[in-house]
Design an enzyme around this catalytic site. Structure first.
Site, PDB file in Angstrom:
ATOM      1  N   CYS A   1     -23.628  17.611  -2.363  1.00  0.00           N
ATOM      2  CA  CYS A   1     -23.895  17.567  -3.793  1.00  0.00           C
ATOM      3  C   CYS A   1     -24.580  18.857  -4.203  1.00  0.00           C
ATOM      4  O   CYS A   1     -25.800  18.977  -4.144  1.00  0.00           O
ATOM      5  CB  CYS A   1     -24.774  16.370  -4.119  1.00  0.00           C
ATOM      6  SG  CYS A   1     -25.163  16.246  -5.842  1.00  0.00           S
TER       7      CYS A   1
ATOM      8  N   THR B   1     -29.019  -5.247 -18.855  1.00  0.00           N
ATOM      9  CA  THR B   1     -27.725  -5.692 -19.364  1.00  0.00           C
ATOM     10  C   THR B   1     -27.681  -5.445 -20.869  1.00  0.00           C
ATOM     11  O   THR B   1     -28.702  -5.419 -21.532  1.00  0.00           O
ATOM     12  CB  THR B   1     -27.478  -7.177 -19.088  1.00  0.00           C
ATOM     13  OG1 THR B   1     -26.209  -7.511 -19.636  1.00  0.00           O
ATOM     14  CG2 THR B   1     -28.548  -8.056 -19.699  1.00  0.00           C
TER      15      THR B   1
ATOM     16  N   THR C   1     -23.591 -11.051 -18.175  1.00  0.00           N
ATOM     17  CA  THR C   1     -22.917 -10.295 -17.126  1.00  0.00           C
ATOM     18  C   THR C   1     -23.574 -10.480 -15.772  1.00  0.00           C
ATOM     19  O   THR C   1     -23.274  -9.754 -14.836  1.00  0.00           O
ATOM     20  CB  THR C   1     -22.908  -8.794 -17.463  1.00  0.00           C
ATOM     21  OG1 THR C   1     -24.261  -8.382 -17.658  1.00  0.00           O
ATOM     22  CG2 THR C   1     -22.132  -8.525 -18.715  1.00  0.00           C
TER      23      THR C   1
ATOM     24  N   GLU D   1     -20.904   1.591 -19.862  1.00  0.00           N
ATOM     25  CA  GLU D   1     -20.815   0.498 -18.910  1.00  0.00           C
ATOM     26  C   GLU D   1     -20.477   1.003 -17.514  1.00  0.00           C
ATOM     27  O   GLU D   1     -20.927   0.467 -16.512  1.00  0.00           O
ATOM     28  CB  GLU D   1     -19.784  -0.517 -19.399  1.00  0.00           C
ATOM     29  CG  GLU D   1     -20.349  -1.330 -20.551  1.00  0.00           C
ATOM     30  CD  GLU D   1     -19.278  -2.028 -21.364  1.00  0.00           C
ATOM     31  OE1 GLU D   1     -19.507  -3.162 -21.752  1.00  0.00           O
ATOM     32  OE2 GLU D   1     -18.216  -1.421 -21.602  1.00  0.00           O
TER      33      GLU D   1
END
Lengths: 423, 789
Positions: free
Chosen positions: A79, A317, A329, A394
């Site tokens: 990375c 959430t 969820t 999301e």
């Protein structure tokens, strides 16, 4: 006309269109997040707090060491974003530049972390009491104190999981980094192609997923399966062969020279029959009961911060799925979390791994597994392939869950080894 | 009634027999429970579920309940409980969320009776009602508690904690309908079994999970809770609000807590992590465990008192796969090893000292402390069994008050402020510091400075004394005399000694006091001077003098100084006399003088400028060829350690800094670092930040200099949203505005930012500087007349 050199990518994130990411090249990656979804703020806050405490506040390790350890850890996942970020931090903290030329320039004490770093990044379940002993046992030279070791371990695990996040969000190196994106507006040919265009059935997917979630919540009581069935389900998830994407080109030399034994990777569990790595039972060594106490004992405050971080993410959430509002969820998040732990060989007795199969479509599994196990192999394609109708926020949420679950899994294995050593 | 009698007979037949013993289990235990008559114990864990009989000498395996080739997860127990009314009935909580009951009366091998799979997550705890045979309660990770009637196939009521997982549930021993539940978020809830809709009461007991709770077996209102925050708390539930009445701080998270039978104030705890011991606490003495059992090699997971009316047997199971019976008489008593004395300094230097009364009572001088005599027996116990209780200890507390004035540290502050540590030639620094010390009436220190100057100065510098130079020499002479004599005696030939003594005589002759002239031989003179050797040693730290002497000495000096002010005024005379060639008479005069000097004990007599001056001028040729500065190093080193030992670390550090390389190598780094740290600490306590910073800067220890680089952060707020800017100094994370823009060039300022205190506009240092050279108005155009100085 003179050719203007142009970076390949076109914004802070290669995956998320620039207009959704507030353009802010010089802040840390988490800023990208904070705007992507405002609700992530609490998570970002706790994330930053932890990062700050890990790198800046009082602790047993000197500051430039901390950055160097983070560099070592990030290099394992190629990375370059984090490597460069922490390299800069390392130099800022007064570190010696030559260390960055390769591990062999760093003090032996830091180099002795290599094995642990390697295992922690790719196969934490292999970490045993012996590994700890080699570093901590009296008479070992150079010797780590337990507090130093915990600090280093949390740093490394944190950096590894952050790598997952960075790759998973496709964050690009900042302009002042090598290979960073530039200020020029992207030429038309570089405009991100719309990810949704060819997919008509996307909306259907969401409906199906929602129906399944509701069903799962209702039916849970009725069926009682044998233990074998449960084990089989767990093993199936664990060893399901998920093709992880093409191997990327070799990482920049900058990163490679900080990696020892670069061939050591996450290992796909052999299909049935062969010796599977041992399973860790979540009930026998959990973060809440055991991990926290140990960390808090050796590194006061850090336990609290990590605890907060895990809680924030597990409770996060927006009650929303794609175009639907007011959705619980919880089951989906739980399935994600447990699936990641399952990939790392941690099993919850009280979880039916059948539901992972029901809730997580294959493309999502590909994404999650790639992110959790081989983050450096994440591609735009993988990112766009799952949850096609979901918002970017999301998807970033999914990323967050992967990051924290991965961090906890790696920490649990190491902390267990340390506990065994202390006994 | 019948049951009661059975209980008592069981107890009497069992009559306190047994010993500390253990047996190996095949697997780690998660929980244990005993049957009512205390003859059998059940051990449950992930891979074990067995019943052992407790015999006199050993555990005997009675029954393995874990049957089947591949036992289901229902056998993987997080908790187990043996019914206290019905001896064939057991219940277990399984990690997969099942609640299982077992009937030992079943003829088949599989004793499983009922299976409830209503919980979605791991069940942490099961609890039978103490008096109701068919009532079973469970608490699970999913946040629900369920009450089962064992005659029915499913739960009769479900209690929702409305929060995270339930860690423990316990029926009250006395209130039929009440049970307590403890939660992972730190709360404890009280429920009425008849009202599943809402808890009766809730309070926050701990920070972090409450792992366990236990009702007091006799006192209906008391509930003990233990949490991850390493505390055991005892709550009085009889009042309107739960009141914390006792709190015990342990060293690790508390996994289980169990009240000890028949002992109102005792409870046993074990830990979930790291600490493998079992502690029994007297909650009224929360600082030290009453008794400890140290047998286990891994964390203890289950503890239970063997019989509900017998306080002498404790059973425990552990992750190290052993099952123990502990006899109370075999327990370790930490209190026996504890230090019975205490010593503490008060804010103003008062000293309090507490010790066992027996140790201190012989001291007749002790006066009772005005605040009341603090002798008291700490506790009285009614129980006859002495070995079971804490020893009757009564301590006496004495307080020694200090006179405030004697501890004044003014001199320290003044010295710190006035000393010069750098920035001038070495000799001047010494002179200055000597002067400071003298003015603060610390002649010894002053003298030391002057001597240092002499010892380490380049002779060339000495010949050109500045005007204040003379002044500063005050007081060297006598010390110098004795000191150098000593050195000479060991290091030089008789000739030089002779020569030297002549030199001295020359100096001494400055004293115009008429004296007896009879003593004229050199030897004798040597003796005289050597007689003052004691002083020299005193100066350099070998002296046996103790503190008090030291101080009294200094006081003496002060008075003497006064007396000698007059000779100082005789300044002018010096030159004339100095020019005199040395003559025998002078020698003799000298002799006359020295007795006088030594007669006043503190040779410090010294303080006459005349003497020192002459000493220096004459001693040059004597010293420089023979004695390099390094010659003195060992002595200086000793001197420094002496000061440091005496608590005057200020002197040690100041000298260290002023001498710099001359002495640094002589003293090991650790000591230096230690001195520096102590001095800096002192300075900071007196809020002498500047001085402390200077010291840090001037020190050569890397560990010290780096102190300056810590905590150099300056926190600023964003000029737009007024929030703190945590990340970078020039861009706000929240409003994403560049907060600090230069008013001149309109670029972000990343380095030095200068702003007007009047209108708070500003920018790059250079830009503002240039702007204000040509204009008097603010570059931002706000109309303010800015000023740049």
């Amino acid at each position: 006309g003179v050719e203007v050199p142009r970076a390949l990518a076109s914004g802070p994130s290669a995956f998320i269109p620039a207009k959704q990411v507030h353009y802010n090249p010089l802040t840390v990656i988490l800023d990208a997040l904070s705007v992507t979804s405002i609700k992530c703020l609490s998570s970002v806050k706790s994330q930053k707090k932890t990062q700050h405490a890990l790198l800046e506040l009082d602790g047993p390790l000197p500051r430039h060491w901390r950055h160097y350890i983070a560099v070592m850890a990030a290099a394992r996942h190629h990375c370059s974003y984090l490597v460069q970020h922490h390299s800069a931090g390392f130099l800022e903290a007064g570190g010696e530049e030559s260390w960055l030329n390769g591990l062999e320039y760093a003090p032996t004490k830091l180099r002795s972390l290599q094995t642990l770093n390697k295992l922690l990044a790719h196969r934490p379940w292999l970490i045993t009491q012996q590994h700890i002993q080699e570093l901590v046992c009296p008479g070992v030279e150079p010797r780590w104190s337990l507090a130093e070791l915990i600090h280093a371990v949390v740093l490394m695990a944190h950096a590894h999981s952050l790598c997952s996040f960075v790759w998973g969000c496709g964050l690009n190196p900042e302009p002042d980094h090598i290979g960073g994106y530039t200020f020029q507006p992207p030429s038309p040919s570089h405009l991100p192609r719309s990810p949704h265009s060819p997919l008509v059935d996307g909306a259907m997917e969401v409906e199906v997923l929602m129906k399944r979630m509701v069903e799962l919540q209702q039916q849970q009581e009725e069926e009682e399966c044998t233990q074998e069935e449960m084990v089989t389900r767990f093993e199936r998830e664990r060893s399901e062969s998920i093709p992880t994407a093409v191997v990327r080109g070799a990482p920049p030399d900058l990163v490679l020279r900080l990696v020892e034994d670069p061939e050591f990777r996450y290992e796909d569990f052999a299909p049935r029959g062969e010796q599977a790595p041992p399973t860790m039972r979540a009930q026998d060594y959990s973060w809440e009961d055991h991990g926290f106490s140990l960390v808090n004992r050796l590194l006061p405050d850090m336990g609290q911060l990590l605890d907060e971080k895990f809680q924030v993410v597990s409770n996060l959430t927006y009650h929303r799925m794609a175009m639907h509002e007011g959705v619980d969820t919880h089951t989906l998040r739980k399935a994600l979390w447990n699936y990641i732990h399952c990939l790392y060989g941690i099993r919850y007795d009280d979880y039916d791994y059948g539901s992972v199969n029901v809730l997580l479509e294959r493309s999502l599994k590909v994404f999650v597994k790639t992110m959790a196990c081989h983050p450096e192999q994440t591609t735009t394609h993988i990112y766009h392939a799952f949850w096609r109708h979901f918002r970017h926020s999301e998807k970033v949420h999914a990323n967050l869950i992967v990051m924290e679950a991965r961090l906890q899994a790696a920490l649990l294995y190491t902390l267990r080894a340390i506990t065994h050593y202390m006994r | 009634m019948e049951k009661m009698s059975r209980v008592t007979t069981a107890l009497s037949s069992n009559a306190i027999s047994g010993r500390t013993m253990f047996c190996h289990l095949d697997a780690p235990a998660n929980a244990i429970s005993v049957c009512r008559d205390a003859t059998q114990v059940v051990v449950a864990g992930r891979n074990i579920f067995k019943i052992y009989a407790l015999e006199e000498e050993q555990f005997v395996e009675k029954l393995n309940l874990r049957v089947g080739r591949k036992p289901s997860l229902n056998f993987s127990c997080a908790d187990v409980m043996w019914h206290q009314m019905e001896e064939n009935l057991l219940a277990t909580a399984a990690t997969n969320g099942a609640v299982v009951t077992w009937n030992l009366g079943k003829p088949s091998r599989n004793k499983q009776d009922q299976l409830f799979t209503e919980h979605k997550r791991t069940v942490n705890k099961v609890c039978f009602h103490p008096t109701e045979v068919y009532m079973l309660l469970s608490g699970s990770q999913d946040g629900f508690m369920k009450c089962f009637d064992l005659r029915k196939k499913e739960s009769v009521s479900t209690f929702s904690g409305q929060s995270e997982s339930v860690r423990d549930v316990q029926f009250s021993m006395k209130d039929y309908f009440t049970f307590a539940a403890s939660f992972e978020n730190g709360n404890v809830q009280l429920w009425d079994i008849r009202r599943p809709d809402r808890y009766e009461r809730m309070f926050t007991a701990h920070t972090g999970p409450v792992f366990c709770c236990d009702w007091h077996p006799d006192d209906r209102g008391w509930l003990a809770t233990g949490g991850r925050d390493k505390m055991v708390k005892v709550w009085d539930m009889t009042t309107n609000r739960a009141k914390e009445i006792y709190c015990v701080q342990t060293i690790a998270s508390v996994a289980r807590v169990k009240w000890r039978p028949e002992r109102k104030f005792h409870l046993a705890t074990c830990s979930m992590m790291v600490d493998h011991n079992i502690y029994v606490w007297d909650i009224r003495r929360p600082f030290i465990p009453f008794a400890t059992f140290e047998e286990h090699k891994d964390v203890t997971t289950g503890i239970v008192w063997r019989h509900q009316h017998d306080p002498h047997f404790l059973l425990s199971g552990s992750k190290d796969s052993t099952l123990y019976q502990h006899m109370f008489k075999d327990a370790t008593r930490p209190v026996d090893k504890a230090n019975p004395e205490g010593l503490c300094f008060g804010l103003f230097g008062d000293l309090a000292f507490a010790a066992k009364e027996s140790l201190i009572s012989s001291d007749a001088n002790r006066k009772p402390y005005p605040g009341g005599d603090r002798r008291y027996p700490i506790f009285f116990f009614k129980k006859p069994d002495q070995t079971e209780q804490f020893a009757h200890v009564s301590s006496a507390l004495s307080v020694f008050e200090t006179d405030l004035d004697s501890n004044r540290m003014d001199w320290f502050v003044k010295t710190a402020q006035l000393y010069l540590l750098s920035g001038k030639p070495f000799a001047e620094l010494c002179d200055h510091n000597a002067k400071v010390a003298r003015e603060l009436k610390r002649p010894q220190v002053s003298t030391t400075w002057t001597m240092l100057r002499i010892m380490f100065s380049d002779p060339a510098n000495l010949t050109t004394p500045g005007p204040n130079h003379n002044l500063s020499k005050l007081g060297t002479l006598p010390l110098m005399n004795s000191f150098s004599m000593k050195e000479m005696g060991s290091g030089m030939g008789t000739e030089s000694r002779l020569e030297r003594s002549k030199g001295e005589s020359r100096q001494d002759n400055i004293h115009l006091e008429p004296g007896n002239m009879h003593i004229s031989n050199n030897n004798e003179e040597n003796e005289e001077t050597e007689g003052s050797e004691g002083q020299a040693e005193y100066m350099f730290g070998d002296a046996e003098l103790d503190d008090d002497d030291l101080y009294s000495m200094e006081h003496d000096n002060q008075t003497e100084e006064q007396e000698y002010t007059l000779p100082q005024e005789a300044f002018q005379l010096r030159h004339e006399i100095m020019d005199n060639p040395s003559a025998p008479e002078h020698l003799q005069q000298d002799k006359a003088d020295s007795p006088h000097v030594s007669g006043n004990e503190a040779e410090v007599t010294c303080l006459t400028p005349i003497e020192s001056f002459s000493l220096i001028s004459i001693s040059q040729p004597l010293f420089s060829p023979h004695l390099p500065a390094s010659f003195f190093c060992p002595i200086v080193r000793e001197m420094l350690s002496y000061y440091a030992e005496q608590g005057d670390v200020q002197m040690a550090v100041s000298v260290l800094i002023v001498l710099g390389d001359r002495i640094r190598k002589e003293i090991d780094d650790l000591t230096q670092e230690h001195w520096y740290m102590s001095y800096i600490d002192l300075l900071q306590r007196f809020e002498l930040w500047n001085v402390s910073n200077e010291v840090i800067k001037l020190s050569t220890c890397s560990a010290i200099t780096c102190l300056n680089q810590a905590s150099t952060t300056l926190h600023i707020n964003c000029s737009n949203c007024k929030r703190p800017m945590s990340n970078k100094g020039w861009i706000c994370d929240r409003c994403h505005q560049c907060a600090s823009v230069c008013a001149v060039c309109h670029h972000v300022v990343k380095g030095l930012f200068v702003w007007c205190q009047g209108c708070s506009h500003g920018g790059h240092l250079e830009h503002i500087m240039n702007w204000l050279k040509s204009s008097t108005h603010c570059p931002a155009g706000c109309g303010h007349l800015c000023e740049y100085t």
